[in-house]
Structures are given as structure tokens and as C-alpha cells.
Design a protein around this motif. Structure first.
Motif, PDB file in Angstrom:
ATOM      1  N   TRP A 349      -2.438 -27.629 -26.094  1.00 37.20           N
ATOM      2  CA  TRP A 349      -1.061 -27.322 -26.479  1.00 37.20           C
ATOM      3  C   TRP A 349      -0.084 -27.868 -25.448  1.00 37.20           C
ATOM      4  N   PHE A 350      -0.411 -27.728 -24.175  1.00 33.06           N
ATOM      5  CA  PHE A 350       0.481 -28.148 -23.096  1.00 33.06           C
ATOM      6  C   PHE A 350       0.724 -29.657 -23.142  1.00 33.06           C
ATOM      7  N   LEU A 351      -0.334 -30.436 -23.354  1.00 32.51           N
ATOM      8  CA  LEU A 351      -0.155 -31.889 -23.337  1.00 32.51           C
ATOM      9  C   LEU A 351       0.609 -32.379 -24.561  1.00 32.51           C
ATOM     10  N   THR A 352       0.471 -31.695 -25.705  1.00 36.06           N
ATOM     11  CA  THR A 352       1.241 -32.084 -26.886  1.00 36.06           C
ATOM     12  C   THR A 352       2.705 -31.676 -26.752  1.00 36.06           C
ATOM     13  N   ARG A 353       2.956 -30.617 -25.960  1.00 38.38           N
ATOM     14  CA  ARG A 353       4.328 -30.121 -25.789  1.00 38.38           C
ATOM     15  C   ARG A 353       5.072 -30.845 -24.670  1.00 38.38           C
ATOM     16  N   PHE A 354       4.402 -31.123 -23.558  1.00 38.95           N
ATOM     17  CA  PHE A 354       5.067 -31.692 -22.395  1.00 38.95           C
ATOM     18  C   PHE A 354       4.582 -33.090 -22.014  1.00 38.95           C
ATOM     19  N   GLY A 355       3.556 -33.590 -22.686  1.00 42.36           N
ATOM     20  CA  GLY A 355       3.059 -34.920 -22.371  1.00 42.36           C
ATOM     21  C   GLY A 355       1.802 -34.885 -21.522  1.00 42.36           C
ATOM     22  N   LYS A 356       0.997 -35.928 -21.662  1.00 38.51           N
ATOM     23  CA  LYS A 356      -0.298 -35.944 -20.989  1.00 38.51           C
ATOM     24  C   LYS A 356      -0.161 -36.139 -19.482  1.00 38.51           C
ATOM     25  N   LYS A 357       0.775 -36.965 -19.066  1.00 32.69           N
ATOM     26  CA  LYS A 357       0.946 -37.227 -17.634  1.00 32.69           C
ATOM     27  C   LYS A 357       1.402 -35.964 -16.912  1.00 32.69           C
ATOM     28  N   THR A 358       2.328 -35.235 -17.498  1.00 29.26           N
ATOM     29  CA  THR A 358       2.771 -33.968 -16.906  1.00 29.26           C
ATOM     30  C   THR A 358       1.628 -32.973 -16.840  1.00 29.26           C
ATOM     31  N   ALA A 359       0.833 -32.914 -17.908  1.00 30.69           N
ATOM     32  CA  ALA A 359      -0.312 -31.994 -17.926  1.00 30.69           C
ATOM     33  C   ALA A 359      -1.313 -32.342 -16.828  1.00 30.69           C
ATOM     34  N   ALA A 360      -1.502 -33.637 -16.565  1.00 27.13           N
ATOM     35  CA  ALA A 360      -2.430 -34.046 -15.503  1.00 27.13           C
ATOM     36  C   ALA A 360      -1.961 -33.548 -14.143  1.00 27.13           C
ATOM     37  N   SER A 404      -8.622 -37.680 -22.738  1.00 27.41           N
ATOM     38  CA  SER A 404      -7.522 -37.683 -23.691  1.00 27.41           C
ATOM     39  C   SER A 404      -6.587 -38.866 -23.450  1.00 27.41           C
ATOM     40  N   MET A 405      -6.472 -39.310 -22.195  1.00 27.43           N
ATOM     41  CA  MET A 405      -5.554 -40.388 -21.853  1.00 27.43           C
ATOM     42  C   MET A 405      -6.195 -41.769 -21.980  1.00 27.43           C
ATOM     43  N   LEU A 406      -7.505 -41.851 -21.897  1.00 24.55           N
ATOM     44  CA  LEU A 406      -8.176 -43.146 -21.947  1.00 24.55           C
ATOM     45  C   LEU A 406      -7.962 -43.891 -23.269  1.00 24.55           C
ATOM     46  N   PRO A 407      -8.011 -43.226 -24.443  1.00 25.16           N
ATOM     47  CA  PRO A 407      -7.712 -43.957 -25.685  1.00 25.16           C
ATOM     48  C   PRO A 407      -6.309 -44.552 -25.717  1.00 25.16           C
ATOM     49  N   ASP A 408      -5.344 -43.911 -25.010  1.00 25.07           N
ATOM     50  CA  ASP A 408      -3.985 -44.456 -24.974  1.00 25.07           C
ATOM     51  C   ASP A 408      -3.954 -45.803 -24.254  1.00 25.07           C
ATOM     52  N   VAL A 409      -4.774 -45.941 -23.197  1.00 24.28           N
ATOM     53  CA  VAL A 409      -4.849 -47.210 -22.470  1.00 24.28           C
ATOM     54  C   VAL A 409      -5.468 -48.290 -23.356  1.00 24.28           C
ATOM     55  N   PRO A 493       2.017 -46.082 -16.041  1.00 22.14           N
ATOM     56  CA  PRO A 493       3.227 -46.423 -16.809  1.00 22.14           C
ATOM     57  C   PRO A 493       3.285 -45.901 -18.239  1.00 22.14           C
ATOM     58  N   ILE A 494       2.172 -45.424 -18.789  1.00 23.74           N
ATOM     59  CA  ILE A 494       2.175 -45.048 -20.206  1.00 23.74           C
ATOM     60  C   ILE A 494       2.655 -43.610 -20.350  1.00 23.74           C
ATOM     61  N   ASP A 495       3.957 -43.443 -20.610  1.00 25.04           N
ATOM     62  CA  ASP A 495       4.508 -42.118 -20.857  1.00 25.04           C
ATOM     63  C   ASP A 495       4.509 -41.849 -22.357  1.00 25.04           C
ATOM     64  N   GLU A 496       5.099 -40.737 -22.761  1.00 27.31           N
ATOM     65  CA  GLU A 496       5.084 -40.353 -24.173  1.00 27.31           C
ATOM     66  C   GLU A 496       5.851 -41.339 -25.050  1.00 27.31           C
ATOM     67  N   GLU A 497       6.949 -41.873 -24.526  1.00 27.51           N
ATOM     68  CA  GLU A 497       7.742 -42.827 -25.311  1.00 27.51           C
ATOM     69  C   GLU A 497       6.943 -44.094 -25.583  1.00 27.51           C
ATOM     70  N   ARG A 498       6.293 -44.604 -24.550  1.00 25.47           N
ATOM     71  CA  ARG A 498       5.490 -45.822 -24.725  1.00 25.47           C
ATOM     72  C   ARG A 498       4.273 -45.553 -25.610  1.00 25.47           C
ATOM     73  N   ARG A 499       3.691 -44.371 -25.454  1.00 26.63           N
ATOM     74  CA  ARG A 499       2.519 -44.019 -26.263  1.00 26.63           C
ATOM     75  C   ARG A 499       2.885 -43.960 -27.741  1.00 26.63           C
ATOM     76  N   GLN A 500       4.015 -43.322 -28.064  1.00 28.21           N
ATOM     77  CA  GLN A 500       4.442 -43.239 -29.459  1.00 28.21           C
ATOM     78  C   GLN A 500       4.827 -44.615 -30.004  1.00 28.21           C
ATOM     79  N   GLY A 501       5.422 -45.459 -29.129  1.00 23.75           N
ATOM     80  CA  GLY A 501       5.756 -46.813 -29.560  1.00 23.75           C
ATOM     81  C   GLY A 501       4.504 -47.618 -29.894  1.00 23.75           C
ATOM     82  N   ASN A 502       3.475 -47.474 -29.056  1.00 21.36           N
ATOM     83  CA  ASN A 502       2.208 -48.160 -29.338  1.00 21.36           C
ATOM     84  C   ASN A 502       1.606 -47.674 -30.641  1.00 21.36           C
ATOM     85  N   ARG A 503       1.734 -46.391 -30.871  1.00 17.20           N
ATOM     86  CA  ARG A 503       1.183 -45.814 -32.100  1.00 17.20           C
ATOM     87  C   ARG A 503       1.840 -46.443 -33.327  1.00 17.20           C
ATOM     88  N   LYS A 504       3.167 -46.615 -33.286  1.00 17.80           N
ATOM     89  CA  LYS A 504       3.870 -47.205 -34.423  1.00 17.80           C
ATOM     90  C   LYS A 504       3.480 -48.670 -34.614  1.00 17.80           C
TER      91      LYS A 504
END
Length: 526
Positions: A349-360, A404-409, A493-504
């Protein structure tokens, strides 16, 4: 007549367009439905992660104690076994990852055959690790050989299983959900591994042996006390060795069961897109390590993982030797793992609410107060249980966040290099490589440090130098490593904004591929 034919052709073209549109919608819905995972699929996938954690937890918490007090090896040789086994395991990871990336696609997939074929050999070698051979001279070779064999075969299971995340679905949201299921089951696996190994072994734990300078109840009868203790020692030690073998047999059974559930409950999908040609091994190394976000993520979690590995590898000795909880350490370890299991949904829940980097950052920093407190408070069983429960929350973050963060890379790499695909196993295997290599160094150095400090095998008490060494290994050094790791992770460098952009972007790429596939299928239908 011409007008009639024109109207008829227009009408036919309109009907064809409607038909094509209808077929396209149907096929699009079919592709969307195919990318979704049912709860059953996610659970079956998650269960496949349990064997690695069950065996890893048993080896991480108990192998050092087993080598020193049960197999009764010199700490120097024990350190060699731990280092060589882990270093060999680290080397096999990128090798297996490279071989998997070049493996042909079968009707069971690319990853599943590796998982299925490695299982029976892996459980056999795991069982033999915990068997003390009847000969004395070859015990060190025996332990090194079967430890390395097991690590190789387990790599053939775990690397393809880790990369399987990218092949069960192409939807990032579904992959994140499946990863959360997986992390929950894997932490449950650590609980199971701790419970099986700890409770079975704990019930038959050999008593400690007092040194000649230690006070006994009747000082005048010291020689008789030593004689009686040696008699009890020979019987009890054999019972302890039998208990370790029983525990390993139970774990082997669970390992096989989990592999069967994974194979029967998960379907592997071949990745869409243009598959690049297989690249040479050294070029694969250069590719993954030369990619900035991947290198920063790996190095950041390398140090934080090393901190938790030092804590894991030495905590059983710390509890039994320094804190004096020789009969309770397995229960303390169980409390840590139970707490970690309960905390996984919170971190998801925390990583979906505040982002994975913050959760780390929050997850890693939350461990620091407790690893300091556990060495500052004098032996108090209740306080130790409370601190252990609280520290389990941080352990859960250490389990969940890296995977959880490795698939984003991997997604980010695919966006930056759309023509280079099919290298998922290499990314995953090199991450495991660095983690395991660091683990080998940590276990080898820590056991060698205990040798230099004068560790006494099965001693009721240890020299002050041993107590100080254990405090450094479970507190001061992990704190320093956590801060170094977070310092590196700060530049990730991969924050939530970049992660969502990659997803799109990836979704648009898949939609284009699906559209081309739909057009081909409709054309063939016509």
C-alpha cells in the motif's frame, strides 16, 4: 447500372469496415483479457517463490551454526565453505541467465523447463548439505561440494522464476500485483523455513560445553562433571545431527510441492515484439552494467541487502552467545519472519501511495533504531521479542522493494532500446549475482572474524572479543551499509512520473503490435 454497382460496392465496403471494426474490438478485448491474471494464477505464481526463501532462510540463519557446532568444523574452514559456496553461486547466476536468454521456446515456455528439470536434483543436494559424513578428513570437501551443487541447481530454478515476472503478463499493474503476491508468499516461506528448521532443530539442540575455567555447581567434582558432559555430548550431538536431517527432508518435500504448483498453475507467454539476435556473453555484461538506472538500483540495494544479510547470518549466534538465549533463538527468528509477513501488505500500500523510491528509503531507515537497540539493551527476553517484531517490518521492505523496482528498470530499458528485447533473464541474473556475491563475502568475512576473535565451538560462554565482534556484525556495520546504499539509491532516476510515462509508451507499443496482429488475423479471415 453504374450507380447501382457503386452503391452496392459502397454498401459492401461499409459492411466490411463494420466487420473489421467489430473483429478488431473483439480481438482487442481478447488481448486485454489475456493480459489479466486471475487470483489463482497469482497465488500459483507466488508459491513458486517459496522454495528459494525456505532453503535460503534455513541456510542463512542456521548453516553457520551448523558448521561450527554440529559438523564441528574449525571457524576458518567454515568461513571458506560459506564464502566459496556463495561466490560460486554468484558466478552461476549470470551464466544461467545467459543460457536461458539463448534457450529455445518450447510448448511449456522458455523458463518452465529449467524450473522443472532442476528441482529433483536440487532437493537431493540440499539434503546432503545437512548430512555429516562418517569420515573426518573429507568433511570440508563434502560440505563445499554439495553446497556448490545445490547453489547451482537452485540458480537454475530461481533465475528463470524471477524472469518469469516479465512473461506471465505484459501489464505493469498486473506484474506489480503478482510481485506483491509473490513477496507475501516468499516472506511466508521464510517463516516456514525458520519454523521447520528452528523448531525441529531447537528441540534437539546439543547443550553447551563449559570450559575448564568455568564454575560448576561442585568444584571438587569437576572431573566427573566433564566426563558426564562428554558422555551426554556424544549422544545429544547425534540427536542434533538427526534433527537437522529431518528438517532438511521436510523442506525438500515442500520444495517439490511448490514447484509442481507453479508448473501446473502458471502459463508462460512468449514476449511480443521483434526478438533481437542472441548477443555474446561479455556484450550482455556490458549492456546491463552500462545502463545507468540498472547500475544504480543494483548498487544501492547491494549495500542495503548486504546489511540485512550480515544481520541474518549472525543473528542466531548473537542470540545464543551474546544475549544468552540459547534455547530461544529459533523463536526470536520466527517472530521476525512473522512480523515481516504481516507487514508486506502495508508496504505494498505504501509504495502505491507514495512511490517505490520513497518506500525504499523509509523501509531501510526504519531498521536502524532497532538494530541499535538490540545491542544496547542488556539481555532481556521480552525486550528482545519486541525489538525483533518491530525490526521484521523493515525486513519486509527489504524483501519487497528490490523485486518490485527491478521490472521498472527492464521496462525503462525497453523504452530506450525498443529494438533490443529478450534480455530479461540477464537483468535478473546479474542482480542476483551481485547480491549473492556480497552475501558470500559477508558470511566468509564474519565467520573468519569470529575465528580471529577466538570463538569457542559450543562454548557456554564466549570471550569478550567474540561478543564485541557479533555486536559489530549485527548492528554497527549494517547501519553504515544501509546509509551507503541509500546514498547511491538517491541518484536512482526512475521516479513515479517516469515510471508511468514508460507504462504509457510500452502500452502504445503493444497496442500497435496488437493492431498489426489484428489486421493480419482479419486479413487471413477474409
Amino acid at each position: 447500372m453504374a450507380k447501382g454497382e457503386g452503391a452496392e460496392q459502397y454498401s459492401n465496403a461499409s459492411l466490411l469496415n463494420k466487420s473489421l471494426s467489430s473483429d478488431s474490438v473483439k480481438l482487442s478485448r481478447k488481448h486485454e483479457h489475456r493480459n489479466r491474471l486471475s487470483i489463482c494464477n497469482k497465488i500459483c505464481y507466488a508459491i513458486g517463490g517459496a522454495p528459494y526463501q525456505i532453503t535460503g532462510c534455513a541456510l542463512g540463519f542456521f548453516l553457520q551454526l551448523y558448521l561450527l557446532d554440529v559438523a564441528q568444523l574449525d571457524p576458518f574452514y567454515a568461513s571458506i565453505i560459506l564464502f566459496v559456496g556463495r561466490a560460486w553461486d554468484a558466478v552461476t547466476d549470470p551464466t544461467v541467465g545467459f543460457l536461458i536468454s539463448r534457450s529455445p521456446w518450447t510448448r511449456f515456455g522458455r523458463m518452465m523447463p529449467w524450473i522443472l528439470l532442476s528441482t529433483p536434483l536440487a532437493v537431493t543436494s540440499y539434503f546432503l548439505i545437512w548430512y555429516v559424513p562418517p569420515f573426518e578428513d573429507g568433511k570440508v570437501i563434502w560440505c563445499i561440494f554439495f553446497y556448490c551443487i545445490f547453489q547451482t541447481l537452485q540458480t537454475c530454478f530461481h533465475v528463470p522464476y524471477s524472469a518469469l515476472t516479465m512473461f506471465i503478463t505484459s501489464e505493469q499493474k498486473e506484474r506489480d500485483s503478482a510481485t506483491a503476491y509473490r513477496m507475501t508468499v516468499e516472506v511466508l516461506g521464510t517463516v516456514l523455513g525458520t519454523a521447520i528448521q528452528g523448531q525441529i532443530v531447537g528441540m534437539a539442540h546439543a547443550p553447551c560445553l563449559p570450559g575448564p575455567g568455568e564454575i560448576v555447581a561442585d568444584p571438587t567434582n569437576y572431573s566427573a562433571f566433564v566426563s558426564q558432559n562428554e558422555s551426554d555430548h556424544s549422544i545429544t550431538l547425534q540427536h542434533t545431527r538427526t534433527a537437522y536431517m529431518i528438517a532438511s527432508a521436510v523442506i525438500c518435500s515442500v520444495y517439490i510441492l511448490c514447484a509442481v504448483v507453479l508448473f501446473c498453475g502458471v502459463r508462460e507467454h512468449e514476449a511480443t515484439g521483434i526478438r533481437s539476435k542472441p548477443m555474446p556473453f561479455l556484450q550482455g555484461i556490458k549492456m546491463v552494467m552500462g545502463y545507468g538506472p540498472y547500475a544504480k538500483l543494483v548498487m544501492g540495494f547491494l549495500f542495503t541487502s548486504l546489511a540485512f544479510m550480515l544481520l541474518e547470518g549472525n543473528f542466531a549466534l548473537f542470540c545464543s552467545s551474546t544475549l544468552g538465549f540459547r534455547n530461544d533463538f529459533q523463536n526470536i527468528l520466527l517472530v521476525i519472519m512473522l512480523s515481516a509477513t504481516l507487514a508486506i501488505p502495508f508496504w505494498q500500500w505504501f509504495l502505491t501511495r507514495f512511490g517505490k523510491k520513497t518506500a525504499a528509503f523509509v523501509g531501510s531507515l526504519s531498521a536502524i533504531p532497532f538494530v541499535i537497540l538490540v545491542v544496547c539493551v542488556k539481555s532481556n527476553l521480552i525486550i528482545t521479542y519486541v525489538v525483533s517484531f518491530a525490526s521484521g517490518v523493515a525486513v519486509a521492505a527489504a524483501f519487497l522493494l528490490p523485486w518490485s523496482m527491478l521490472p521498472d528498470v527492464v521496462d525503462d530499458f525497453q523504452v530506450q532500446n525498443p529494438s533490443s528485447t529478450g534480455h530479461e533473464a540477464i537483468f535478473y541474473s546479474f542482480y542476483v549475482f551481485f547480491t549473492k556475491f556480497a552475501s558470500g563475502i559477508s558470511l566468509g568475512v564474519s565467520t573468519l572474524s569470529l575465528d580471529f576473535a577466538g570463538y569457542i565451538t559450543r562454548g557456554c560462554s564466549q570471550p569478550e572479543e567474540v561478543d564485541l565482534t557479533l555486536k559489530l556484525l549485527v548492528s554497527a556495520i549494517p547501519v553504515v551499509l544501509i546509509f551507503i546504499g541509500l546514498g547511491i539509491l538517491y541518484t536512482y532516476p526512475i521516479d513515479e512520473e517516469r515510471r508511468q510515462g514508460n507504462r504509457k509508451i510500452l502500452q502504445e507499443m503493444r497496442d500497435e503490435e496488437d493492431s498489426e496482429t489484428d489486421s493480419t488475423e482479419v486479413t487471413e479471415m477474409i
